[in-house]
Write a protein that holds these residues in place. Structure first.
Motif, PDB file in Angstrom:
ATOM      1  N   ARG A  37       0.930  -0.989  -0.129  1.00  0.00           N
ATOM      2  CA  ARG A  37      -0.349  -0.373   0.049  1.00  0.00           C
ATOM      3  C   ARG A  37       0.833   1.146   0.182  1.00  0.00           C
ATOM      4  NH1 ARG A  37      -5.179  -1.361   4.460  1.00  0.00           N
ATOM      5  NH2 ARG A  37      -5.781  -2.481   2.791  1.00  0.00           N
ATOM      6  N   VAL A  38       1.523   1.060  -0.719  1.00  0.00           N
ATOM      7  CA  VAL A  38       3.056   2.466  -0.768  1.00  0.00           C
ATOM      8  C   VAL A  38       2.341   2.875  -2.434  1.00  0.00           C
ATOM      9  CG1 VAL A  38       4.782   3.102  -1.415  1.00  0.00           C
ATOM     10  CG2 VAL A  38       4.770   1.603   0.052  1.00  0.00           C
ATOM     11  N   ALA A  39       1.554   4.188  -2.299  1.00  0.00           N
ATOM     12  CA  ALA A  39       1.639   4.950  -4.458  1.00  0.00           C
ATOM     13  C   ALA A  39       2.833   5.935  -4.530  1.00  0.00           C
ATOM     14  CB  ALA A  39       0.360   5.337  -3.856  1.00  0.00           C
ATOM     15  N   LEU A  40       2.899   5.788  -5.490  1.00  0.00           N
ATOM     16  CA  LEU A  40       3.662   7.085  -6.189  1.00  0.00           C
ATOM     17  C   LEU A  40       3.058   7.498  -7.193  1.00  0.00           C
ATOM     18  CD1 LEU A  40       6.857   5.130  -6.261  1.00  0.00           C
ATOM     19  CD2 LEU A  40       6.227   6.409  -4.549  1.00  0.00           C
ATOM     20  N   PRO A  41       4.126   9.346  -7.195  1.00  0.00           N
ATOM     21  CA  PRO A  41       3.316  10.201  -8.359  1.00  0.00           C
ATOM     22  C   PRO A  41       3.965  10.047  -9.880  1.00  0.00           C
ATOM     23  CG  PRO A  41       5.493  11.506  -6.828  1.00  0.00           C
ATOM     24  CD  PRO A  41       5.194   9.209  -6.460  1.00  0.00           C
ATOM     25  N   VAL A  42       3.035  10.060 -10.281  1.00  0.00           N
ATOM     26  CA  VAL A  42       3.220   9.459 -11.849  1.00  0.00           C
ATOM     27  C   VAL A  42       2.771  11.456 -12.772  1.00  0.00           C
ATOM     28  CG1 VAL A  42       2.277   9.594 -14.678  1.00  0.00           C
ATOM     29  CG2 VAL A  42       2.272   7.916 -12.406  1.00  0.00           C
ATOM     30  N   VAL A  43       4.228  11.862 -12.829  1.00  0.00           N
ATOM     31  CA  VAL A  43       3.864  13.535 -13.166  1.00  0.00           C
ATOM     32  C   VAL A  43       3.748  14.276 -14.591  1.00  0.00           C
ATOM     33  CG1 VAL A  43       5.241  14.829 -11.145  1.00  0.00           C
ATOM     34  CG2 VAL A  43       6.786  13.897 -13.204  1.00  0.00           C
ATOM     35  N   THR A  44       3.908  14.502 -15.386  1.00  0.00           N
ATOM     36  CA  THR A  44       4.446  15.040 -17.097  1.00  0.00           C
ATOM     37  C   THR A  44       5.568  15.787 -17.058  1.00  0.00           C
ATOM     38  OG1 THR A  44       2.388  16.875 -16.849  1.00  0.00           O
ATOM     39  CG2 THR A  44       1.964  14.407 -17.430  1.00  0.00           C
ATOM     40  N   ALA A  45       6.280  16.209 -18.319  1.00  0.00           N
ATOM     41  CA  ALA A  45       6.773  17.327 -18.676  1.00  0.00           C
ATOM     42  C   ALA A  45       7.823  16.511 -19.125  1.00  0.00           C
ATOM     43  CB  ALA A  45       8.044  16.616 -17.129  1.00  0.00           C
ATOM     44  N   PRO A  46       8.595  17.676 -20.828  1.00  0.00           N
ATOM     45  CA  PRO A  46       8.777  17.310 -21.666  1.00  0.00           C
ATOM     46  C   PRO A  46      10.112  17.344 -21.898  1.00  0.00           C
ATOM     47  CG  PRO A  46       9.125  19.797 -21.543  1.00  0.00           C
ATOM     48  CD  PRO A  46       7.946  18.967 -19.758  1.00  0.00           C
ATOM     49  N   LEU A  47      10.646  15.785 -22.670  1.00  0.00           N
ATOM     50  CA  LEU A  47      11.771  15.547 -22.842  1.00  0.00           C
ATOM     51  C   LEU A  47      13.036  16.468 -22.794  1.00  0.00           C
ATOM     52  CD1 LEU A  47      11.144  12.250 -24.296  1.00  0.00           C
ATOM     53  CD2 LEU A  47      11.481  12.486 -22.068  1.00  0.00           C
ATOM     54  N   ARG A  48      12.528  17.418 -24.059  1.00  0.00           N
ATOM     55  CA  ARG A  48      13.124  18.224 -23.673  1.00  0.00           C
ATOM     56  C   ARG A  48      12.469  19.657 -24.341  1.00  0.00           C
ATOM     57  NH1 ARG A  48      13.244  14.880 -28.183  1.00  0.00           N
ATOM     58  NH2 ARG A  48      11.877  15.557 -30.151  1.00  0.00           N
ATOM     59  N   GLN A  49      13.388  20.860 -24.843  1.00  0.00           N
ATOM     60  CA  GLN A  49      12.983  22.261 -25.090  1.00  0.00           C
ATOM     61  C   GLN A  49      11.232  21.877 -26.273  1.00  0.00           C
ATOM     62  OE1 GLN A  49      15.222  25.784 -24.866  1.00  0.00           O
ATOM     63  NE2 GLN A  49      13.576  26.693 -24.417  1.00  0.00           N
ATOM     64  N   ASN A  50      10.526  22.963 -25.948  1.00  0.00           N
ATOM     65  CA  ASN A  50       9.578  22.362 -26.967  1.00  0.00           C
ATOM     66  C   ASN A  50       9.242  21.533 -27.258  1.00  0.00           C
ATOM     67  OD1 ASN A  50       9.392  25.907 -26.469  1.00  0.00           O
ATOM     68  ND2 ASN A  50      11.385  25.353 -28.033  1.00  0.00           N
ATOM     69  N   ALA A  51       9.316  20.453 -26.658  1.00  0.00           N
ATOM     70  CA  ALA A  51       8.979  19.438 -26.996  1.00  0.00           C
ATOM     71  C   ALA A  51       7.680  18.789 -26.363  1.00  0.00           C
ATOM     72  CB  ALA A  51       9.614  18.263 -26.791  1.00  0.00           C
ATOM     73  N   PRO A  52       6.527  17.576 -26.953  1.00  0.00           N
ATOM     74  CA  PRO A  52       5.427  17.424 -26.136  1.00  0.00           C
ATOM     75  C   PRO A  52       6.034  16.734 -25.280  1.00  0.00           C
ATOM     76  CG  PRO A  52       5.563  16.043 -28.338  1.00  0.00           C
ATOM     77  CD  PRO A  52       7.165  17.030 -28.638  1.00  0.00           C
ATOM     78  N   PRO A  53       4.989  16.857 -23.806  1.00  0.00           N
ATOM     79  CA  PRO A  53       5.349  16.566 -22.535  1.00  0.00           C
ATOM     80  C   PRO A  53       5.035  14.983 -22.729  1.00  0.00           C
ATOM     81  CG  PRO A  53       3.054  17.450 -22.803  1.00  0.00           C
ATOM     82  CD  PRO A  53       3.020  17.783 -23.891  1.00  0.00           C
ATOM     83  N   VAL A  54       4.972  14.198 -21.371  1.00  0.00           N
ATOM     84  CA  VAL A  54       5.398  12.895 -21.322  1.00  0.00           C
ATOM     85  C   VAL A  54       4.786  12.640 -19.988  1.00  0.00           C
ATOM     86  CG1 VAL A  54       6.927  12.238 -23.262  1.00  0.00           C
ATOM     87  CG2 VAL A  54       7.829  12.428 -21.113  1.00  0.00           C
ATOM     88  N   GLU A  55       4.584  10.878 -20.327  1.00  0.00           N
ATOM     89  CA  GLU A  55       4.543  10.954 -18.425  1.00  0.00           C
ATOM     90  C   GLU A  55       5.456   9.884 -17.895  1.00  0.00           C
ATOM     91  OE1 GLU A  55      -0.495   9.503 -18.608  1.00  0.00           O
ATOM     92  OE2 GLU A  55       1.509   8.224 -18.848  1.00  0.00           O
ATOM     93  N   VAL A  56       6.176  10.957 -17.020  1.00  0.00           N
ATOM     94  CA  VAL A  56       7.341  10.678 -15.580  1.00  0.00           C
ATOM     95  C   VAL A  56       7.173   9.694 -14.527  1.00  0.00           C
ATOM     96  CG1 VAL A  56       9.285  11.335 -14.721  1.00  0.00           C
ATOM     97  CG2 VAL A  56       8.109  12.778 -16.549  1.00  0.00           C
ATOM     98  N   LEU A  57       7.071   8.401 -15.180  1.00  0.00           N
ATOM     99  CA  LEU A  57       7.735   7.475 -14.126  1.00  0.00           C
ATOM    100  C   LEU A  57       8.096   7.340 -13.545  1.00  0.00           C
ATOM    101  CD1 LEU A  57       4.604   6.849 -15.659  1.00  0.00           C
ATOM    102  CD2 LEU A  57       4.786   4.601 -15.176  1.00  0.00           C
ATOM    103  N   PRO A  58       8.749   6.716 -12.132  1.00  0.00           N
ATOM    104  CA  PRO A  58       9.305   6.060 -11.006  1.00  0.00           C
ATOM    105  C   PRO A  58      10.327   5.277 -12.084  1.00  0.00           C
ATOM    106  CG  PRO A  58       7.471   5.576  -9.874  1.00  0.00           C
ATOM    107  CD  PRO A  58       7.049   7.064 -11.157  1.00  0.00           C
ATOM    108  N   THR A  59      11.140   5.419 -11.513  1.00  0.00           N
ATOM    109  CA  THR A  59      12.210   4.544 -12.325  1.00  0.00           C
ATOM    110  C   THR A  59      11.967   3.099 -12.295  1.00  0.00           C
ATOM    111  OG1 THR A  59      13.614   3.789  -9.909  1.00  0.00           O
ATOM    112  CG2 THR A  59      14.425   5.723 -11.432  1.00  0.00           C
ATOM    113  N   PRO A  60      12.340   2.101 -13.072  1.00  0.00           N
ATOM    114  CA  PRO A  60      11.031   0.928 -13.226  1.00  0.00           C
ATOM    115  C   PRO A  60      11.631   0.170 -11.914  1.00  0.00           C
ATOM    116  CG  PRO A  60      12.303   0.995 -15.237  1.00  0.00           C
ATOM    117  CD  PRO A  60      13.282   2.454 -14.006  1.00  0.00           C
ATOM    118  N   VAL A  61      13.062  -0.172 -11.854  1.00  0.00           N
ATOM    119  CA  VAL A  61      12.637  -0.781 -10.014  1.00  0.00           C
ATOM    120  C   VAL A  61      12.109  -0.521  -9.024  1.00  0.00           C
ATOM    121  CG1 VAL A  61      14.336  -1.437  -8.343  1.00  0.00           C
ATOM    122  CG2 VAL A  61      15.568  -1.530 -10.829  1.00  0.00           C
TER     123      VAL A  61
END
Length: 551
Positions: A121-145
């Motif tokens: 029962r541990v919840a972690l956040p998902v955020v959005t951010a562009p990979l580079r300037q002026n790029a479309p946003p992507v969903e940023v998840l925690p590291t796979p591990v």
């Protein structure tokens, strides 16, 4: 046509028109500022005592002092989760972005993942951010591990209204499709005993298909805050980690871990306080408490809002214009109060929000058209000098009196600059009155360019005399404004003769004071006028300052 048929037709048309206007104002959100003001005013007095089943573990300034510079190695978070698991917490929202591997080594990520599995029962956040300037946003998840060890993931998109206040929340959101639950919702959904089905909230139209690169939201609710910032129980991360917090205070509670240290995380305005801002961890705690105890506020669907507003205006206006009734003011006032009170009653009894401002505004328009016309005329009253578009003497006198009274109350400095155009008569004689008028317009533009704050007032007395009222301005600030005006004036081509020194200039007299109860408008004006006289005596094209009062 039967006698009396036409008046009835006109009454019906007026009532229908008012009903349509009320529906339009309500659905369009044209009165959202008034609605939000009314909503905030009520919500700020509708707090509640939290049930005590949500605790904020704060990564505060003291924790940073004891545990070191942020970010910490993730084995520290692993120790924290083990400590919370030992205490018997119900679940943890770890509101930290863990998108990059630990800088201290992979073993720390693995340690955190192992502790997450042990706790469950541990919840972690998902955020959005562009990979580079002026790029479309992507969903940023925690590291796979870490992501694979988390019980669930949830978005932490904080919805800010137009003026930057966090009033609402989308319970579902995601890129292209609203597939992520809000972080707090994702956490409590792990417990079948408290999960909600169906979810509350205003739904996104089914026909509204989101773009794969667009953040899509659904199930909008307004947050029922427990109170202003620091209402929720909060313990220091360092204290929990060192065992100074008794396990009984954590047992069977939902825990939000977040950063509250100064400068490390943003804070948000809420309806519960006009000046204090709430950190993200307490925001998540409020959402968690709200969802656990089913306190979410759901806005009425737009068509329901339109129907209620139209029905009320149809009845009110038709009654108001009925010639048999002689109490239109009472009807209009009573209906406006009923709309406001009905909105509050609906909110308190059913957790449904009906914005009443559109309805109240239309009632006011129906009965108080003459008053609104007068108010609009008062607001539009220019008090402007027609040649220069600056404030005129009447405007100057009114604002100086008002700002002097304000400065007395707040003990803030007030500065006045009186400006006189040097050699203007010579310029007029040399180039004519039309050229003189154009020069005055240029001078006015120069003065206005340096009176930029909302309360600053540039004004023209008439002829070649100007003034600038500078509230909350010390001597040094007034001098900077005057120097900037003089510098720009020297750049103008304002010669009235062949010699270089035959040029129009400005003389500026400054007076600054912190007004006392005995300071009058005449005192301020005479001080600036005396300084202006000295500027002219000392050769013009300069400023002189008089500094009197308690600075």
């Amino acid at each position: 046509m039967k006698p009396g048929a036409l008046p009835k037709l006109l009454r019906g048309a007026a009532a229908l028109g008012a009903a349509a206007l009320a529906a339009l104002l309500t659905v369009s959100g044209a009165t959202w500022r008034l609605d939000d003001f009314f909503y905030d005013l009520h919500l700020s007095h509708w707090g509640y005592t939290p049930e005590g089943d949500v605790v904020v573990v704060a990564i505060d300034d003291r924790s940073l002092n004891e545990l070191g510079q942020w970010p910490w190695p993730r084995d520290i978070h692993a120790q924290m989760l083990d400590r919370l698991g030992y205490a018997g917490v119900r679940g943890v929202a770890l509101d930290l972005v863990l998108a990059e591997p630990d800088r201290s080594g992979d073993e720390h990520d693995r340690a955190l993942a192992a502790s997450m599995r042990r706790l469950g029962r541990v919840a972690l956040p998902v955020v959005t951010a562009p990979l580079r300037q002026n790029a479309p946003p992507v969903e940023v998840l925690p590291t796979p591990v870490i992501a694979t060890a988390a019980s669930t993931l949830g978005h932490t998109d904080i919805e800010l209204d137009a003026e930057g206040t966090a009033r609402g929340l989308y319970l579902k959101a995601g890129l292209g499709d609203a597939r992520w639950s809000a972080l707090s919702l994702a956490l409590i959904s792990l417990d079948a005993g408290v999960a909600r089905d169906p979810l509350p909230g205003l739904r996104r139209p089914a026909s509204d298909r989101g773009s794969p690169y667009q953040w899509t939201r659904d199930n909008y609710v307004r947050i029922r805050y427990a109170g202003p910032p620091d209402t929720f129980s909060q313990v220091s991360y360092a204290d929990v980690l060192s065992g100074q917090v008794p396990a009984e205070l954590l047992r069977d509670r939902w825990v939000v871990i977040g950063v509250t240290a100064t400068g490390l995380a943003p804070r948000y305005l809420t309806p519960m306080s006009e000046d204090q801002r709430m950190h993200g961890a307490e925001y998540q705690a409020n959402v968690l408490e709200m969802l656990l105890h089913r306190r979410a506020i759901v806005p009425l669907a737009p068509w329901w809002q339109a129907l209620l507003a139209a029905a009320m205006l149809l009845a009110v206006v038709y009654t108001m214009v009925n010639p048999r009734l002689q109490r239109p003011a009472l009807i209009a006032g009573g209906a406006a109060l009923l709309a406001a009170a009905g909105s509050i009653v609906l909110l308190r009894l059913t957790d449904l929000w009906f914005p009443p401002a559109g309805t109240i505004a239309t009632i006011g328009l129906a009965y108080l058209a003459w008053l609104i016309g007068h108010l609009r005329h008062w607001r539009r009253e220019a008090n402007v000098d027609t040649l220069t578009q600056l404030g005129n003497r009447r405007r100057f006198d009114h604002v100086l009196q008002r700002e002097l009274a304000s400065a007395r109350r707040t003990r803030a400095p007030l500065s006045l600059a009186l400006i006189d155009v040097d050699h203007f008569k010579a310029y007029n004689d040399a180039h004519g009155h039309r050229a003189g008028d154009k020069l005055l317009q240029k001078i006015a533009a120069v003065i206005a360019a340096h009176a930029r704050r909302p309360r600053d007032l540039p004004a023209r007395f008439g002829g070649d005399e100007f003034a600038v009222i500078l509230p909350d301005t010390h001597v040094e600030g007034a001098a900077q404004v005057a120097d900037a005006i003089l510098a720009d004036m020297r750049k103008l081509d304002a010669r009235y003769g062949p010699r270089e020194d035959q040029r129009v200039s400005l003389s500026v007299g400054l007076y600054t004071c912190v007004p006392s109860p005995h300071t009058h408008v005449r005192t301020v004006f005479d001080g600036a006028d005396a300084a202006l006289y000295r500027a002219k005596e000392n050769g013009r094209d300069r400023r002189e300052a008089a500094r009197l009062g308690e600075l």
